[in-house]
Design a protein around this motif. Structure first.
Motif, PDB file in Angstrom:
ATOM      1  N   ARG A 381     -39.447  10.643  64.115  1.00  0.00           N
ATOM      2  CA  ARG A 381     -39.740  11.174  65.452  1.00  0.00           C
ATOM      3  C   ARG A 381     -39.061  12.525  65.657  1.00  0.00           C
ATOM      4  NH1 ARG A 381     -37.470  11.264  70.641  1.00  0.00           N
ATOM      5  NH2 ARG A 381     -35.596  10.172  69.913  1.00  0.00           N
ATOM      6  N   PRO A 382     -39.825  13.570  65.961  1.00  0.00           N
ATOM      7  CA  PRO A 382     -39.202  14.843  66.337  1.00  0.00           C
ATOM      8  C   PRO A 382     -38.435  14.670  67.646  1.00  0.00           C
ATOM      9  CG  PRO A 382     -41.550  15.121  65.833  1.00  0.00           C
ATOM     10  CD  PRO A 382     -41.294  13.652  65.940  1.00  0.00           C
ATOM     11  N   THR A 383     -37.278  15.286  67.734  1.00  0.00           N
ATOM     12  CA  THR A 383     -36.468  15.145  68.946  1.00  0.00           C
ATOM     13  C   THR A 383     -36.728  16.261  69.945  1.00  0.00           C
ATOM     14  OG1 THR A 383     -34.660  16.278  67.806  1.00  0.00           O
ATOM     15  CG2 THR A 383     -34.648  13.872  67.772  1.00  0.00           C
ATOM     16  N   ALA A 384     -37.408  17.322  69.533  1.00  0.00           N
ATOM     17  CA  ALA A 384     -37.764  18.421  70.434  1.00  0.00           C
ATOM     18  C   ALA A 384     -39.280  18.428  70.633  1.00  0.00           C
ATOM     19  CB  ALA A 384     -37.296  19.757  69.850  1.00  0.00           C
ATOM     20  N   PRO A 385     -39.776  19.069  71.679  1.00  0.00           N
ATOM     21  CA  PRO A 385     -41.223  19.085  71.941  1.00  0.00           C
ATOM     22  C   PRO A 385     -42.019  19.701  70.786  1.00  0.00           C
ATOM     23  CG  PRO A 385     -40.010  19.872  73.852  1.00  0.00           C
ATOM     24  CD  PRO A 385     -39.017  19.754  72.746  1.00  0.00           C
ATOM     25  N   VAL A 386     -43.215  19.165  70.585  1.00  0.00           N
ATOM     26  CA  VAL A 386     -44.106  19.641  69.523  1.00  0.00           C
ATOM     27  C   VAL A 386     -45.478  19.903  70.112  1.00  0.00           C
ATOM     28  CG1 VAL A 386     -45.175  19.130  67.304  1.00  0.00           C
ATOM     29  CG2 VAL A 386     -42.878  18.287  67.785  1.00  0.00           C
ATOM     30  N   ARG A 387     -46.081  21.016  69.734  1.00  0.00           N
ATOM     31  CA  ARG A 387     -47.491  21.265  70.036  1.00  0.00           C
ATOM     32  C   ARG A 387     -48.266  21.166  68.737  1.00  0.00           C
ATOM     33  NH1 ARG A 387     -51.547  25.304  70.251  1.00  0.00           N
ATOM     34  NH2 ARG A 387     -52.829  25.213  72.154  1.00  0.00           N
TER      35      ARG A 387
END
Length: 469
Positions: A381-387
């Motif tokens: 899981r990425p911990t920062a926002p992703v586009r």
């Protein structure tokens, strides 16, 4: 680390596991048209390739292009990931003198820094840092964009840092275009600093580029962000917000780095990630590449994985015929333009010993299945926002597997902004369905990431995934 000098040309390359190439035959009209169309739509200028530095050992030559001595790694590397090994000024191929004496859009530095490869060993990676001339007008200190280039090839002459100096490089049977320079310059114009990674083995002459290896790419991108902080004259610090940006191969690299950041590089102040057309599931992506204009990328993948895991040599040798062995050797020094002209629209059945496509061979080989499973992006899981953006008509890096990555991340509770790029079918397997979203969505992608670098919160649309194409 003991670097192995490689002299790469259109006919020879010293690698332990790849056979001698054979000269390619006639080039069809549609291959040439595809290559010219890609170059034309990206609107880049031609700058001749430079000669190597006059110092050091014998120069490395890849398909007629002499690689500067800077790219030859030393025998020993620093212990810490992201530590600078060496730097030098990098003249940008497209720049102008500014009124205040500073070059526009910025001042570039060529980098070599230390990273860790997929096997846990030290690796020298090259790249470039650009200090922008424009002021940063967003919130907080000047931010950094760590940019992962899309597919450039496997020859050292294809390195993204070289393409910043020479937007178009032509050698003996090689064509390399710096198409991601457009995004670099747009970020610089916004006042964000930019660091570009060449990835492991692309540029650096001691090994082959490990194409689409998620660990090598993710580590190289994160360590580029670390290295940028130590560049002389850089205005960024450890407090600077960092954004990751990449499309296609670069989208896979930025997606992998987003997953790995919290464990591998918690000191990188990650604010957001743009992953465009990410090759998250290589088993599925391989099916789209096979028989396409970019069929040569199959060779880059096989060559890279065979280098990372030498035990694959026997598997590759047993399953490829003489044509396939020659193609693997040939692609190991190619850039994108070369691959389109030399191997475009090739069906992998022509390379295999049993006449079956590579997908069938992988399905029958547990070892190969396990390797591709380890490359799957979406298990963390990425911990920062992703586009995450994907073209619904993309038939090279398939839309379904990219969309599945967004689903996987959403299920893990990640902050995901999913963008399905709606365009008509622009031609089967000729790269247009893959390249068009890069261009049409780029402005929105850069705006989204710039907002994250300014400290603005993202609004996840995971709730809409059941309704999204």
């Amino acid at each position: 680390m003991s670097p192995r000098k490689i002299t790469r040309s259109s006919s020879t390359v010293n690698t332990p596991h790849l056979p001698e190439p054979r000269r390619q035959g006639r080039r069809t009209g549609r291959l040439l048209a595809a290559s010219v169309a890609v170059a034309a739509c990206l609107c880049v200028a031609a700058v001749p390739a430079s000669a190597a530095d006059s110092t050091g050992s014998a120069p490395v030559v890849s398909r007629g292009v002499t690689i500067p001595d800077f790219y030859n790694p030393p025998a020993r590397l620093p212990a810490a990931d992201g530590s600078l090994v060496r730097t030098e000024p990098l003249p940008l191929g497209l720049s102008l003198p500014g009124l205040d004496g500073r070059r526009l859009p910025g001042t570039a530095t060529r980098l070599m820094y230390k990273s860790t490869d997929a096997g846990g060993g030290p690796v020298a990676v090259t790249g470039a840092y650009i200090e922008p001339a424009a002021a940063w007008k967003g919130g907080g200190p000047r931010p950094l964009v760590a940019l992962a280039s899309g597919t450039m090839g496997q020859g050292d002459q294809c390195a993204p840092s070289l393409s910043l100096q020479h937007p178009l490089t032509i050698g003996q049977g090689t064509v390399s275009i710096g198409y991601d320079n457009i995004a670099v310059y747009r970020f610089l114009a916004a006042g964000a600093a930019v660091v570009v990674t060449d990835y492991a083995g692309l540029g650096a002459t001691d090994r082959l580029h490990t194409y689409v290896n998620r660990l090598d790419e993710g580590h190289a991108l994160l360590d580029a962000a670390r290295a940028a902080r130590s560049v002389s004259g850089a205005s960024i610090t450890s407090a600077s917000r960092v954004g990751l940006y990449g499309y296609s191969q670069g989208g896979g690299a930025s997606a992998s780095a987003a997953e790995l950041q919290s464990s591998y590089a918690p000191d990188v102040n990650l604010a957001g990630t743009y992953a465009g057309a990410p090759p998250a599931d290589l088993t599925e992506v391989m099916k789209g590449i096979d028989g396409s204009a970019l069929a040569g990328a199959l060779g880059w993948s096989i060559n890279g994985f065979a280098q990372s895991d030498p035990s694959l040599k026997a598997v590759v040798d047993a399953n490829t015929n003489e044509v396939g062995k020659a193609a693997l050797k040939d692609t190991s020094t190619m850039c994108v333009g070369d691959a389109i002209l030399g191997h475009g629209f090739t069906n992998s059945k022509k390379w295999t010993a049993n006449g079956k496509p590579i997908a069938d061979i992988i399905a029958a080989e547990p070892k190969l299945q396990a390797i591709l499973a380890q490359q799957r992006i979406g298990n963390l899981r990425p911990t920062a926002p992703v586009r995450l953006a994907t073209g619904v008509q993309d038939d090279i890096v398939g839309h379904k597997q990219a969309r599945q990555l967004a689903v996987d991340w959403c299920r893990k509770g990640a902050d995901v902004t999913y963008e399905a790029v709606l365009l008509p079918n622009l031609g089967d397997k000729i790269l247009t369905n893959h390249l068009a979203p890069l261009l049409t969505d780029q402005g929105s992608a850069i705006s989204w990431l710039t907002d994250r670098l300014s400290g603005k919160k993202a609004a996840s649309n995971c709730w809409s995934m059941p309704l999204q194409p």
